[in-house]
Design a protein around this motif. Sequence first.
Motif: not given
Length: 172
Positions: A83-86, A88-94, A96-99, A114-116
């Motif tokens: 549900n989250c991976r669309s 968010h990413a699990l890699e540090a600093g990478q 998506g739409t979310g942090p 670097d995320f708004n």
Amino acid sequence: MFDTMTMTKVLGGLCGTFLVYLLGAWVAEEIYHVGGHGDHHEQAYVIEVETDEPADGEPVEEVDFSVVMASASAADGEALWRNCRSCHALEAGQHGTGPALYGVVGREVAFYDDFNYSGALAAVAEVWTPENLNGFLENPRGWAPGTAMSYNGMRSVEDRANLIAYLDSLDD
């Protein structure tokens, strides 16, 4: 071809059809509404709907989240990650739409420079504790009004605890 008698028959057929329609509407009104013909009608029948509250009116007892979190399964939470991976990413600093959510449990709310982030999150909490994540995952817009997260929320407290346990198991 069309004489007066034919036109009379056509007009009589239309009037008869209109009369049957009006009588049908009147009969349906009488069948499905109880009471007089005033502005307010009582319902003729009520469909019972199950609620989460007992019939005696006492509120449902809330379970302490720390108890649910203690029995949470990271393996079950991994399946909920879809549900989250669309966004968010699990890699540090990478991002998506979310942090990125690597190491999210226990870190500061607005962690990445670097995320708004929306200011709504920082106004509600400073650290993503399991309890804060639980409240946010249950109803993001209710927990942090004005958040940019468009997810509607996860209703099951066990699912939220499993997802938080999974996210907590990813980092050291």
